[in-house]
Motif scaffolding. Sequence first.
Motif, PDB file in Angstrom:
ATOM      1  N   ASP A   1       0.831  -1.199   0.000  1.00  0.00           N
ATOM      2  CA  ASP A   1       0.000   0.000   0.000  1.00  0.00           C
ATOM      3  C   ASP A   1       0.868   1.252   0.000  1.00  0.00           C
ATOM      4  O   ASP A   1       1.938   1.295   0.624  1.00  0.00           O
ATOM      5  CB  ASP A   1      -0.903   0.024   1.235  1.00  0.00           C
ATOM      6  CG  ASP A   1      -1.999  -1.032   1.167  1.00  0.00           C
ATOM      7  OD1 ASP A   1      -2.170  -1.641   0.089  1.00  0.00           O
ATOM      8  OD2 ASP A   1      -2.678  -1.233   2.191  1.00  0.00           O
ATOM      9  N   ILE A   2       0.403   2.281  -0.686  1.00  0.00           N
ATOM     10  CA  ILE A   2       1.043   3.603  -0.673  1.00  0.00           C
ATOM     11  C   ILE A   2      -0.002   4.601  -0.209  1.00  0.00           C
ATOM     12  O   ILE A   2      -1.091   4.686  -0.785  1.00  0.00           O
ATOM     13  CB  ILE A   2       1.570   3.993  -2.066  1.00  0.00           C
ATOM     14  CG1 ILE A   2       2.615   2.987  -2.543  1.00  0.00           C
ATOM     15  CG2 ILE A   2       2.162   5.401  -2.045  1.00  0.00           C
ATOM     16  CD1 ILE A   2       3.114   3.246  -3.949  1.00  0.00           C
ATOM     17  N   SER A   3       0.307   5.337   0.817  1.00  0.00           N
ATOM     18  CA  SER A   3      -0.620   6.343   1.336  1.00  0.00           C
ATOM     19  C   SER A   3      -0.162   7.735   0.915  1.00  0.00           C
ATOM     20  O   SER A   3       1.034   8.031   0.876  1.00  0.00           O
ATOM     21  CB  SER A   3      -0.729   6.257   2.864  1.00  0.00           C
ATOM     22  OG  SER A   3       0.525   6.471   3.470  1.00  0.00           O
ATOM     23  N   VAL A   4      -1.135   8.578   0.600  1.00  0.00           N
ATOM     24  CA  VAL A   4      -0.866   9.944   0.153  1.00  0.00           C
ATOM     25  C   VAL A   4      -1.798  10.890   0.901  1.00  0.00           C
ATOM     26  O   VAL A   4      -3.020  10.709   0.902  1.00  0.00           O
ATOM     27  CB  VAL A   4      -1.088  10.099  -1.364  1.00  0.00           C
ATOM     28  CG1 VAL A   4      -0.778  11.532  -1.805  1.00  0.00           C
ATOM     29  CG2 VAL A   4      -0.246   9.106  -2.154  1.00  0.00           C
ATOM     30  N   ILE A   5      -1.223  11.892   1.552  1.00  0.00           N
ATOM     31  CA  ILE A   5      -1.990  12.956   2.193  1.00  0.00           C
ATOM     32  C   ILE A   5      -1.750  14.237   1.404  1.00  0.00           C
ATOM     33  O   ILE A   5      -0.602  14.628   1.187  1.00  0.00           O
ATOM     34  CB  ILE A   5      -1.581  13.154   3.663  1.00  0.00           C
ATOM     35  CG1 ILE A   5      -1.835  11.890   4.470  1.00  0.00           C
ATOM     36  CG2 ILE A   5      -2.343  14.329   4.268  1.00  0.00           C
ATOM     37  CD1 ILE A   5      -1.320  11.967   5.898  1.00  0.00           C
ATOM     38  N   GLN A   6      -2.828  14.872   0.962  1.00  0.00           N
ATOM     39  CA  GLN A   6      -2.722  16.113   0.208  1.00  0.00           C
ATOM     40  C   GLN A   6      -3.496  17.221   0.906  1.00  0.00           C
ATOM     41  O   GLN A   6      -4.613  17.009   1.390  1.00  0.00           O
ATOM     42  CB  GLN A   6      -3.269  15.949  -1.213  1.00  0.00           C
ATOM     43  CG  GLN A   6      -2.376  15.132  -2.139  1.00  0.00           C
ATOM     44  CD  GLN A   6      -2.918  15.097  -3.553  1.00  0.00           C
ATOM     45  OE1 GLN A   6      -4.124  15.119  -3.776  1.00  0.00           O
ATOM     46  NE2 GLN A   6      -2.028  15.047  -4.534  1.00  0.00           N
ATOM     47  N   VAL A   7      -2.879  18.406   0.963  1.00  0.00           N
ATOM     48  CA  VAL A   7      -3.526  19.602   1.505  1.00  0.00           C
ATOM     49  C   VAL A   7      -3.424  20.692   0.449  1.00  0.00           C
ATOM     50  O   VAL A   7      -2.320  21.047   0.025  1.00  0.00           O
ATOM     51  CB  VAL A   7      -2.876  20.066   2.816  1.00  0.00           C
ATOM     52  CG1 VAL A   7      -3.578  21.313   3.345  1.00  0.00           C
ATOM     53  CG2 VAL A   7      -2.908  18.953   3.866  1.00  0.00           C
ATOM     54  N   ASN A   8      -4.564  21.192  -0.001  1.00  0.00           N
ATOM     55  CA  ASN A   8      -4.611  22.265  -0.993  1.00  0.00           C
ATOM     56  C   ASN A   8      -5.262  23.491  -0.358  1.00  0.00           C
ATOM     57  O   ASN A   8      -6.354  23.397   0.218  1.00  0.00           O
ATOM     58  CB  ASN A   8      -5.430  21.842  -2.221  1.00  0.00           C
ATOM     59  CG  ASN A   8      -4.844  20.628  -2.907  1.00  0.00           C
ATOM     60  OD1 ASN A   8      -3.884  20.738  -3.644  1.00  0.00           O
ATOM     61  ND2 ASN A   8      -5.421  19.459  -2.654  1.00  0.00           N
ATOM     62  N   VAL A   9      -4.587  24.629  -0.482  1.00  0.00           N
ATOM     63  CA  VAL A   9      -5.085  25.876   0.102  1.00  0.00           C
ATOM     64  C   VAL A   9      -5.108  26.949  -0.994  1.00  0.00           C
ATOM     65  O   VAL A   9      -4.136  27.095  -1.743  1.00  0.00           O
ATOM     66  CB  VAL A   9      -4.200  26.362   1.268  1.00  0.00           C
ATOM     67  CG1 VAL A   9      -4.764  27.658   1.859  1.00  0.00           C
ATOM     68  CG2 VAL A   9      -4.087  25.294   2.336  1.00  0.00           C
ATOM     69  N   ARG A  10      -6.244  27.649  -1.080  1.00  0.00           N
ATOM     70  CA  ARG A  10      -6.334  28.789  -1.989  1.00  0.00           C
ATOM     71  C   ARG A  10      -6.850  29.990  -1.213  1.00  0.00           C
ATOM     72  O   ARG A  10      -7.833  29.900  -0.478  1.00  0.00           O
ATOM     73  CB  ARG A  10      -7.293  28.498  -3.138  1.00  0.00           C
ATOM     74  CG  ARG A  10      -7.343  29.634  -4.186  1.00  0.00           C
ATOM     75  CD  ARG A  10      -8.457  29.433  -5.194  1.00  0.00           C
ATOM     76  NE  ARG A  10      -9.768  29.684  -4.585  1.00  0.00           N
ATOM     77  CZ  ARG A  10     -10.806  28.886  -4.707  1.00  0.00           C
ATOM     78  NH1 ARG A  10     -10.708  27.751  -5.377  1.00  0.00           N
ATOM     79  NH2 ARG A  10     -11.954  29.195  -4.139  1.00  0.00           N
ATOM     80  N   LYS A  11      -6.166  31.118  -1.345  1.00  0.00           N
ATOM     81  CA  LYS A  11      -6.626  32.374  -0.720  1.00  0.00           C
ATOM     82  C   LYS A  11      -6.317  33.522  -1.668  1.00  0.00           C
ATOM     83  O   LYS A  11      -5.165  33.719  -2.050  1.00  0.00           O
ATOM     84  CB  LYS A  11      -5.929  32.596   0.629  1.00  0.00           C
ATOM     85  CG  LYS A  11      -6.251  33.950   1.259  1.00  0.00           C
ATOM     86  CD  LYS A  11      -7.710  34.068   1.653  1.00  0.00           C
ATOM     87  CE  LYS A  11      -7.996  35.419   2.337  1.00  0.00           C
ATOM     88  NZ  LYS A  11      -8.773  36.308   1.486  1.00  0.00           N
ATOM     89  N   ASN A  12      -7.350  34.245  -2.039  1.00  0.00           N
ATOM     90  CA  ASN A  12      -7.203  35.385  -2.935  1.00  0.00           C
ATOM     91  C   ASN A  12      -7.473  36.674  -2.165  1.00  0.00           C
ATOM     92  O   ASN A  12      -8.415  36.744  -1.364  1.00  0.00           O
ATOM     93  CB  ASN A  12      -8.159  35.278  -4.122  1.00  0.00           C
ATOM     94  CG  ASN A  12      -7.892  34.026  -4.958  1.00  0.00           C
ATOM     95  OD1 ASN A  12      -6.788  33.496  -4.945  1.00  0.00           O
ATOM     96  ND2 ASN A  12      -8.893  33.574  -5.677  1.00  0.00           N
ATOM     97  N   PHE A  13      -6.650  37.681  -2.410  1.00  0.00           N
ATOM     98  CA  PHE A  13      -6.788  38.975  -1.752  1.00  0.00           C
ATOM     99  C   PHE A  13      -7.111  40.041  -2.797  1.00  0.00           C
ATOM    100  O   PHE A  13      -6.598  39.996  -3.925  1.00  0.00           O
ATOM    101  CB  PHE A  13      -5.500  39.371  -1.027  1.00  0.00           C
ATOM    102  CG  PHE A  13      -5.089  38.434   0.069  1.00  0.00           C
ATOM    103  CD1 PHE A  13      -5.551  38.612   1.365  1.00  0.00           C
ATOM    104  CD2 PHE A  13      -4.229  37.373  -0.191  1.00  0.00           C
ATOM    105  CE1 PHE A  13      -5.161  37.748   2.379  1.00  0.00           C
ATOM    106  CE2 PHE A  13      -3.829  36.512   0.817  1.00  0.00           C
ATOM    107  CZ  PHE A  13      -4.305  36.698   2.103  1.00  0.00           C
ATOM    108  N   LYS A  14      -7.920  41.010  -2.427  1.00  0.00           N
ATOM    109  CA  LYS A  14      -8.139  42.207  -3.221  1.00  0.00           C
ATOM    110  C   LYS A  14      -7.855  43.421  -2.351  1.00  0.00           C
ATOM    111  O   LYS A  14      -8.301  43.482  -1.198  1.00  0.00           O
ATOM    112  CB  LYS A  14      -9.567  42.246  -3.756  1.00  0.00           C
ATOM    113  CG  LYS A  14      -9.865  41.203  -4.821  1.00  0.00           C
ATOM    114  CD  LYS A  14     -11.242  41.402  -5.445  1.00  0.00           C
ATOM    115  CE  LYS A  14     -11.477  40.397  -6.564  1.00  0.00           C
ATOM    116  NZ  LYS A  14     -12.813  40.562  -7.207  1.00  0.00           N
ATOM    117  N   PHE A  15      -7.106  44.393  -2.900  1.00  0.00           N
ATOM    118  CA  PHE A  15      -6.730  45.547  -2.106  1.00  0.00           C
ATOM    119  C   PHE A  15      -6.535  46.760  -3.021  1.00  0.00           C
ATOM    120  O   PHE A  15      -6.319  46.617  -4.236  1.00  0.00           O
ATOM    121  CB  PHE A  15      -5.457  45.267  -1.297  1.00  0.00           C
ATOM    122  CG  PHE A  15      -4.278  44.813  -2.115  1.00  0.00           C
ATOM    123  CD1 PHE A  15      -3.309  45.712  -2.520  1.00  0.00           C
ATOM    124  CD2 PHE A  15      -4.139  43.481  -2.489  1.00  0.00           C
ATOM    125  CE1 PHE A  15      -2.227  45.306  -3.277  1.00  0.00           C
ATOM    126  CE2 PHE A  15      -3.050  43.055  -3.250  1.00  0.00           C
ATOM    127  CZ  PHE A  15      -2.093  43.970  -3.641  1.00  0.00           C
TER     128      PHE A  15
END
Length: 334
Positions: free
Chosen positions: A182-196
Amino acid sequence: PDFFDVNIFDGAQSNDSSFAQTISNEVLASIYEDQFQVGARNEQLQWFQNYLINEETSSNFLVANANLDVIGIRFAADFEKGISGFHKDELDLKLNATFKDIKSFQPKLYGRLSRKQADYLLANQRANHHYYNFSFNTSNEVQVGAKVTQEKHQIMLDVNYRVLNNIVYLDSNQLAIQESDDISVIQVNVRKNFKFLKHFALNNNIQFQAISNTTVLPLPTLTTFHSLYYQNDFFKNSLNVMLGADLAYIGEYNGYAYSPSLAHFYLRNENSPMLGNIFQLDLFVNLRIHKAARIFVKMENITGKPFSEESFRIQDYPVPGRVLKLGLSWRMLN
């Protein structure tokens, strides 16, 4: 031909020819006000290679899907099971549950259970540089994940865990191998958009993954993408201008090489220099003229050295240095 160590038919030139063709037909019946659909799918496949392989198969599948609301939760499911033919042992089940917003955050749970047959031409080769026949068990995958989005502040967090079993890959000798562990994979994806400052924006995407066996899956732990740009309308909204810069980063990894004769990626030698740890900076200008035209100008990889080994994403395939790209799309309107 000098690229390859083995020449089975011709040592002077290679003229291999391979193709695969798929024709699929599906029939579904809807019940309970389209909340459920059940039916069947037939798939005709043909594999051809150098007139030594000319295989045709027919596979039949039972298919079903469902979309319904239960106590405020939106459930969706897709099911497909092979019942005869080359893909008779296959199974694919996808489940999603989308919950009501919690203080403007929208949570979602999802999962997948799949069992897939290895591609026919991955297990069977009758080419000038590759001549083999393997029999593989189905490759299995179990995935569970959770995703949260918040549209107002443009935030997204996606965390998922996968367990892979019996995956088929090409080793450093370009031979198809099946990994039994078995091969285990943990993925974390983060998206954050800023407007200024009214017209400025900064979009950010970050992906982190931890893989239990990076010998078989030699992928980067960290990849990121950032885009900083200015956007505004001029001449009574007839001209929209966007100009800015993109910055991408790929972390260090062992990666893959590419086999032109197999049209597949394969593992590199373990003592090969590491790939990755790469930054790429691009500058761009996008113009939209009313509804009629779009123009873009992009200078890619402005800090990169032309065709440098440091730019390898895949072994022996360097990325060009600075490249200027221009594009025009014009709609013929009265």
